[in-house]
Write a protein that holds these residues in place. Structure first.
Motif, mmCIF file in Angstrom:
data_model
loop_
_atom_site.group_PDB
_atom_site.id
_atom_site.type_symbol
_atom_site.label_atom_id
_atom_site.label_comp_id
_atom_site.label_asym_id
_atom_site.label_seq_id
_atom_site.Cartn_x
_atom_site.Cartn_y
_atom_site.Cartn_z
ATOM 1 N N THR A 59 13.249 15.812 29.781
ATOM 2 C CA THR A 59 12.022 16.608 29.609
ATOM 3 C C THR A 59 11.820 17.554 30.795
ATOM 4 O OG1 THR A 59 10.695 14.827 30.518
ATOM 5 C CG2 THR A 59 10.919 14.864 28.119
ATOM 6 N N ILE A 97 28.080 16.659 34.067
ATOM 7 C CA ILE A 97 27.884 18.053 34.494
ATOM 8 C C ILE A 97 26.527 18.565 33.970
ATOM 9 C CG2 ILE A 97 29.173 18.983 32.479
ATOM 10 C CD1 ILE A 97 30.221 21.141 34.462
ATOM 11 N N SER A 156 23.602 17.563 34.503
ATOM 12 C CA SER A 156 22.593 16.561 34.141
ATOM 13 C C SER A 156 21.360 16.695 35.043
ATOM 14 C CB SER A 156 23.183 15.148 34.282
ATOM 15 O OG SER A 156 23.696 14.979 35.583
ATOM 16 N N GLY A 157 21.538 17.307 36.220
ATOM 17 C CA GLY A 157 20.404 17.507 37.128
ATOM 18 C C GLY A 157 20.623 16.936 38.528
HETATM 19 N N1 LIG Z 1 14.200 18.848 33.688
HETATM 20 C C1 LIG Z 1 14.748 20.076 33.657
HETATM 21 N N2 LIG Z 1 14.168 21.051 32.939
HETATM 22 C C2 LIG Z 1 14.721 22.289 32.865
HETATM 23 N N3 LIG Z 1 15.855 22.673 33.505
HETATM 24 C C3 LIG Z 1 16.464 21.734 34.242
HETATM 25 C C4 LIG Z 1 15.952 20.394 34.358
HETATM 26 N N4 LIG Z 1 16.799 19.687 35.164
HETATM 27 C C5 LIG Z 1 17.777 20.549 35.534
HETATM 28 N N5 LIG Z 1 17.589 21.769 34.987
HETATM 29 C C6 LIG Z 1 18.471 22.954 35.103
HETATM 30 O O1 LIG Z 1 19.715 22.591 34.519
HETATM 31 C C7 LIG Z 1 20.793 23.170 35.236
HETATM 32 C C8 LIG Z 1 21.732 22.041 35.675
HETATM 33 O O2 LIG Z 1 21.099 21.263 36.689
HETATM 34 P P1 LIG Z 1 21.859 20.920 38.046
HETATM 35 O O3 LIG Z 1 22.559 22.135 38.586
HETATM 36 O O4 LIG Z 1 20.877 20.227 38.931
HETATM 37 O O5 LIG Z 1 22.940 19.896 37.462
HETATM 38 P P2 LIG Z 1 24.131 19.155 38.199
HETATM 39 O O6 LIG Z 1 24.175 17.787 37.628
HETATM 40 O O7 LIG Z 1 23.987 19.280 39.665
HETATM 41 O O8 LIG Z 1 25.407 19.988 37.709
HETATM 42 P P3 LIG Z 1 26.928 19.936 38.276
HETATM 43 O O9 LIG Z 1 27.545 18.701 37.732
HETATM 44 O O10 LIG Z 1 27.567 21.162 37.717
HETATM 45 O O11 LIG Z 1 26.846 19.991 39.761
HETATM 46 C C9 LIG Z 1 20.190 23.939 36.398
HETATM 47 O O12 LIG Z 1 20.128 25.287 36.061
HETATM 48 C C10 LIG Z 1 18.781 23.334 36.544
HETATM 49 O O13 LIG Z 1 17.864 24.261 37.063
#
Ligand SMILES: Nc1ncnc2c1ncn2[C@@H]1O[C@H](COP(=O)(O)OP(=O)(O)OP(=O)(O)O)[C@@H](O)[C@H]1O
Ligand SMILES: CC(C)(COP(=O)(O)OP(=O)(O)OC[C@H]1O[C@@H](n2cnc3c(N)ncnc32)[C@H](O)[C@@H]1O)[C@@H](O)C(=O)NCCC(=O)NCCS
Length: 249
Positions: free
Chosen positions: A185, A10, A12-13
């Motif tokens: 990063t 969750i 992770s991006g």
């Molecule tokens: N390298 C980064 N630097 C700063 N903020 C980041 C970075 N990568 C992601 N984020 C931020 O971290 C948060 C989580 O990222 P994201 O929503 O893409 O995760 P996800 O894996 O899709 O989450 P989920 O499992 O809930 O769907 C978001 O607010 C995003 O903007």
């Protein structure tokens, strides 16, 4: 068509990566979280099953104004009751899987070269078996927690930890995935790593057309991929069991 399974814990991006793959590369992204929301809309079979099972356990399960599920209440309950989370998964995952397969087929008949499955529980729900390649996003737990708290200010730190602890560990994901992208990063660094990986994965246009115009080729290549994935899963599981046994000894 190459089906890329995109996974990670969750926050992770994954959505950040999916958005780039859609906006910069024009790829179709099939979002399992989004599908999981659609299949529990009021009146849908999964909604009825969830209400039947959970309404006696969670008093505020349903939002009074529109009859939809109170996702915060359901989430708070299942992420501290592991066996109830399994029940919720058993009510939702088969529907999610069916819809994902339907959308993959739709991408295939539209001659798409690549399509992305954004599935947080890719390995747990065995959706990796449908993928030609798997891409896992990882980041350090504390960074993950900070990003999660910032994105979902309505959750406490404990809520966030409960979700992380109910998911596969990064070590296991890293071992299972074909490609691992670190997201500790900046976004620029993440995008740079992603661009390099995607360029290496692209199948040729000729292969894409051949697959659609000659269904036996698609069938053979999909069957090969599926069997390879099954074999890899069973090899991984037996080596994982052996490693755990050693730890116990
Ligand atoms: N390298 C980064 N630097 C700063 N903020 C980041 C970075 N990568 C992601 N984020 C931020 O971290 C948060 C989580 O990222 P994201 O929503 O893409 O995760 P996800 O894996 O899709 O989450 P989920 O499992 O809930 O769907 C978001 O607010 C995003 O903007
Ligand atoms: C428990 C529910 C109601 C909570 O809803 P909420 O809106 O608060 O969260 P949302 O659905 O946006 O999910 C956010 C993140 O939580 C994590 N998560 C969701 N479901 C699960 C699960 N069953 N197991 C582990 N982690 C999960 C994922 O990382 C996901 O990206 C909802 O997540 C749900 O119905 N989950 C079961 C279906 C499922 O497994 N979905 C994931 C895609 S298959």
């Amino acid at each position: 068509m190459l089906v890329i399974g995109l996974t990670g814990g969750i926050a992770s991006g994954k959505s950040t990566v999916s958005k780039r793959l859609h906006d910069e590369y024009g790829l179709t992204v099939i979002d399992a979280d989004q599908i999981a929301r659609e299949i529990v809309e009021p009146g849908k079979p999964a909604y009825n099953h969830i209400v039947e099972y959970f309404s006696t356990r969670i008093p505020d399960l349903i939002n009074r104004e529109n009859g939809s599920l109170n996702r915060t209440a359901l989430g708070r309950y299942v992420f501290v009751h592991k066996e109830e989370l399994q029940v919720l998964n058993s009510l939702t995952h088969p529907e999610v899987r069916k819809e994902i397969i339907r959308r993959v087929l739709s991408s295939w008949i539209h001659f798409e070269k690549l399509c992305v499955l954004d599935v947080p529980l890719l390995f747990e729900s065995r959706m990796d078996e449908l993928c030609g390649s798997t891409l896992c996003i990882v980041c350090d737990r504390e960074i993950q927690l900070q990003r999660l708290l910032k994105r979902n200010p309505e959750w406490t730190r404990q809520d966030c930890e409960n979700r992380i602890d109910n998911q596969m560990s990064n070590d296991e994901r890293k071992e299972r995935a074909d490609v691992v992208l670190d997201n500790d990063t900046t976004l620029d660094v993440l995008y740079d790593r992603l661009d390099k990986s995607i360029r290496r994965m692209q199948p040729s246009t000729a292969w894409t057309y051949l697959e659609v115009l000659c269904p036996p080729i698609t069938f053979l290549s999909a069957a090969f991929c599926f069997l390879r994935n099954l074999l890899r899963r069973s090899q991984f599981e037996s080596s994982y069991k052996r490693a755990n046994l050693k730890k116990v000894e």
